[in-house]
Write an enzyme that holds these catalytic residues in place. Structure first.
Site, short mmCIF file in Angstrom:
data_model
loop_
_atom_site.label_atom_id
_atom_site.label_comp_id
_atom_site.label_asym_id
_atom_site.label_seq_id
_atom_site.Cartn_x
_atom_site.Cartn_y
_atom_site.Cartn_z
N CYS A 69 33.67 47.04 28.77
CA CYS A 69 34.89 46.29 28.43
C CYS A 69 35.91 47.06 27.61
CB CYS A 69 34.59 45.03 27.64
SG CYS A 69 33.27 44.01 28.26
N ASP A 316 37.99 43.87 33.85
CA ASP A 316 37.84 45.13 33.10
C ASP A 316 36.78 46.05 33.69
OD1 ASP A 316 35.79 43.43 32.27
OD2 ASP A 316 36.28 43.51 30.15
#
Ligand SMILES: *[C@@H]1O[C@H](CO)[C@@H](O)[C@H](O)[C@H]1NC(C)=O
Ligand SMILES: *[C@@H]1O[C@H](CO)[C@@H](O)[C@H](O)[C@H]1NC(C)=O
Ligand SMILES: *[C@@H]1O[C@H](CO)[C@@H](O)[C@H](O)[C@H]1NC(C)=O
Ligand SMILES: *[C@@H]1O[C@H](CO)[C@@H](O)[C@H](O)[C@H]1NC(C)=O
Ligand SMILES: *[C@@H]1O[C@H](CO)[C@@H](O)[C@H](O)[C@H]1NC(C)=O
Length: 579
Positions: A69, A316
């Site tokens: 992330c 992401d």
């Protein structure tokens, strides 16, 4: 005959029409968290299908360059590879919000640049990890006209989230469903943006379908409980018959992969059933995002700005459940983790099209620049994604083939049965590697070097599920080398040289890495590099200068990353010069 007044009036009308059509486009950027492409999550999102896939272009070979992330978000907000942001983890010392601040990126990222170009900028949802109730104002994230962030340690709590708006202190939203709350904030920002004469950029970053994480505070003890993503009440009983797609690489009979992955035990039925429920809860949690997508389009339509707005949808990083025997998680270089959704709808973007041109998250910031007519920065490691039919057609023959993939640190899996290897040692397995994905007309390959110096090479044309590692670990062994197929050997040498460039590349060299190996400028892809006249050069360079590690590090410690200097082809010797 037209009176002078009439002519003036006509001119004024023409001018105002021009002004309207010349108004810079608005942008809505929707970024989900850990959403997979390869387990078909998009098929369960009818509004993404209707508003985005049917009305826009679906970039099916879109990759994150680091499947984690925080580093991935920082890459897409800066247009730089993680090795250049040096935000390589989710938490200090190598990552998280603090590292973002310490690397001086808070003054050097997308919203700042957009504001400098006259845009109003809005953000709501998760910005990045370790953006925390204790550091949210030290300093505040810069560049947002208005922001409403989810803050750690409550970011991933679907029902007890904490939000922080502009310069106000954090506020708990316990009892409200995170994604629904985010949708309300999203519509309000779009309205606010539309009221201004300036164009707007709105980023919406819901946490779905990330796992739920609750915080337990007892006195001074703080602990976290991690569990399945929590769907909205109205979606709790959907998809009760759905299971993770049983692709050939799902929980295979023999292990596949390198290092710790090769040691994973096959999952038993209890584990498979348990992980299937995680999968269903991911799909259920995505339903509120899908409803928000519908709401965003209704809002844009109601405000009369849909035709002049780009809507970009991505995640992401990807996610795996059971493929290669892996417990739920990310951080690997397999397609499940790096090949992520990207759909773009907007003015001039072909409708209902798909393309397989190679694009990455480092291309997103340059793409926003391009959409909005802003001159590109020279320090971008990526390049704009073409948004028109002719641009896409052109890219099919001219765009580069490679994706630079990297990761540092360990791996932690999710769910009750995560980390079977770690159970004994309490230590997460090392997971630092350099990798390269190459999707060309003739080749469809994945090559990686792990920090224990094991190698992988998959031919995805023959082996789309990455089950047959073609790399002979004996390539470096003189006797056996002669025995391995010479084509594969030659290809591997080229890929290794290319990876040597990519692992430290900056700016243009990340976009045109072959030009570093061939400064003469006549090699632009693997096919051209395979010209037999370069065999000797690549063979020698691989022998003396291949990608390697001396140690598995948790961050980007260059002294452990082997050679950092690619060798360049010296050119053909011009015998005439000696005569
Ligand atoms: C905090 O944790 C310690 C160690 O686990 C434990 O002994 C103590 O009782 C806990 N305190 C509270 C208030 O729960
Ligand atoms: C399956 O594996 C889990 C985790 O290792 C174990 O706890 C469980 O007893 C196993 N179940 C069966 C039916 O073997
Ligand atoms: C990859 O597989 C395809 C299909 O089997 C084959 O035609 C091609 O030659 C292979 N490529 C390499 C580099 O081995
Ligand atoms: C060379 O390849 C052949 C055929 O695949 C195999 O039988 C043999 O064992 C290999 N020899 C070595 C030294 O790897
Ligand atoms: C990246 O950051 C870490 C932690 O601050 C530091 O130790 C390392 O030297 C940095 N690496 C590079 C290449 O700047």
């Amino acid at each position: 005959m037209m009176t002078l007044f009439g002519m003036l009036q006509a001119l004024l009308i023409a001018a105002s029409v021009l002004a309207v059509s010349a108004k810079k486009p608005d942008v809505v950027f929707i970024l989900t968290d850990d959403q997979d492409l390869h387990m078909d999550s998009l098929s369960y999102m009818p509004n993404v299908q209707k508003h985005l896939i049917d009305q826009g272009t679906y970039y099916q070979k879109h990759y994150c360059t680091i499947a984690l992330c925080c580093p991935s978000r920082v890459s897409l907000l800066t247009g730089k590879a993680a090795h250049n942001t040096n935000v390589t983890d989710v938490e200090p010392p190598y990552g998280g919000y603090r590292q973002f601040i310490e690397q001086d990126l808070n003054q050097n990222y997308l919203p700042i640049w957009l504001q400098q170009s006259g845009y109003n900028t809005y953000y709501t949802g998760k910005l990045m990890n370790f953006h925390h109730v204790l550091n949210y104002n030290k300093p505040f994230p810069a560049g947002w006209t208005s922001s409403d962030f989810l803050l750690d340690p409550y970011t991933y709590s679907y029902l007890k989230s904490v939000w922080q708006r502009d310069q106000s202190p954090p506020k708990s939203a316990a009892g409200q469903y995170s994604t629904d709350l985010l949708a309300e904030k999203a519509y309000a920002y779009i309205e606010e943006g539309a009221r201004s004469d300036s164009p707007f950029f709105v980023a919406l970053a819901p946490i779905a379908p990330h796992a739920n994480v609750d915080v337990n505070i007892a006195g001074t003890n703080v602990s976290h409980t991690s569990g399945d993503p929590i769907p909205a009440e109205r979606h709790k009983s959907l998809f009760s018959d759905v299971v993770v797609p049983r692709t050939p690489n799902f929980n295979p009979d023999s292990p596949i992969g390198l290092s710790w992955i090769a040691q994973l035990p096959q999952q038993n039925q209890t584990e498979v059933d348990y992980n299937d429920e995680i999968y269903r809860n991911r799909l259920r949690a995505l339903q509120a995002v899908d409803e928000m997508v519908d709401g965003v389009f209704k809002k844009l339509e109601d405000l009369g700005i849909l035709e002049n707005t780009y809507v970009v949808y991505s995640s992401d990083n990807g996610f795996h459940i059971g493929q290669h025997r892996l417990q739920p998680g990310k951080r690997c270089g397999f397609e499940e983790d790096i090949n992520v959704p990207l759909i773009i709808r907007g003015p001039g973007v072909p409708q209902g099209e798909t393309t397989e041109i190679v694009t990455t998250h480092t291309d997103l910031a340059p793409t926003f620049f391009d959409m909005l007519g802003i001159d590109l920065r020279e320090d971008f490691d990526g390049m704009p994604i073409p948004l028109t039919r002719s641009g896409i057609e052109d890219a099919v023959s001219t765009r580069h083939e490679h994706v630079n993939v990297e990761h540092w640190g360990t791996v932690n899996s999710e769910g009750m049965y995560g980390n079977p290897l770690a159970a004994g040692t309490k230590q997460n397995p090392e997971n630092t590697y350099k990798a390269l994905r190459l999707v060309g007309k003739e080749y469809n390959l994945y090559y990686s070097v792990f920090c224990n110096n094991e190698h992988e090479l998959y031919n995805l044309t023959a082996d789309p599920y990455q089950m047959n590692n073609l790399f002979s670990s004996s390539f470096k062994d003189q006797e056996k080398r002669a025995n391995s197929t010479s084509d594969l050997k030659k290809i591997t040498h080229r890929l290794d040289a290319l990876l040597m460039v990519l692992k430290t590349c900056v700016a243009k060299d990340c976009i045109e890495p072959w030009a570093v190996l061939h400064p003469q400028g006549n090699v632009k892809n693997l096919d051209e590099a395979l010209d037999p006249k370069y065999d000797e050069f690549y063979e020698k360079s691989y022998e003396t200068n291949s990608v390697s590690f001396t140690k598995c590090e948790a961050g980007q410690i260059l002294s452990s990353e082997g050679s950092l200097e690619p060798l360049a082809y010296p050119g053909e010797v011009e015998w005439e010069d000696f005569s």
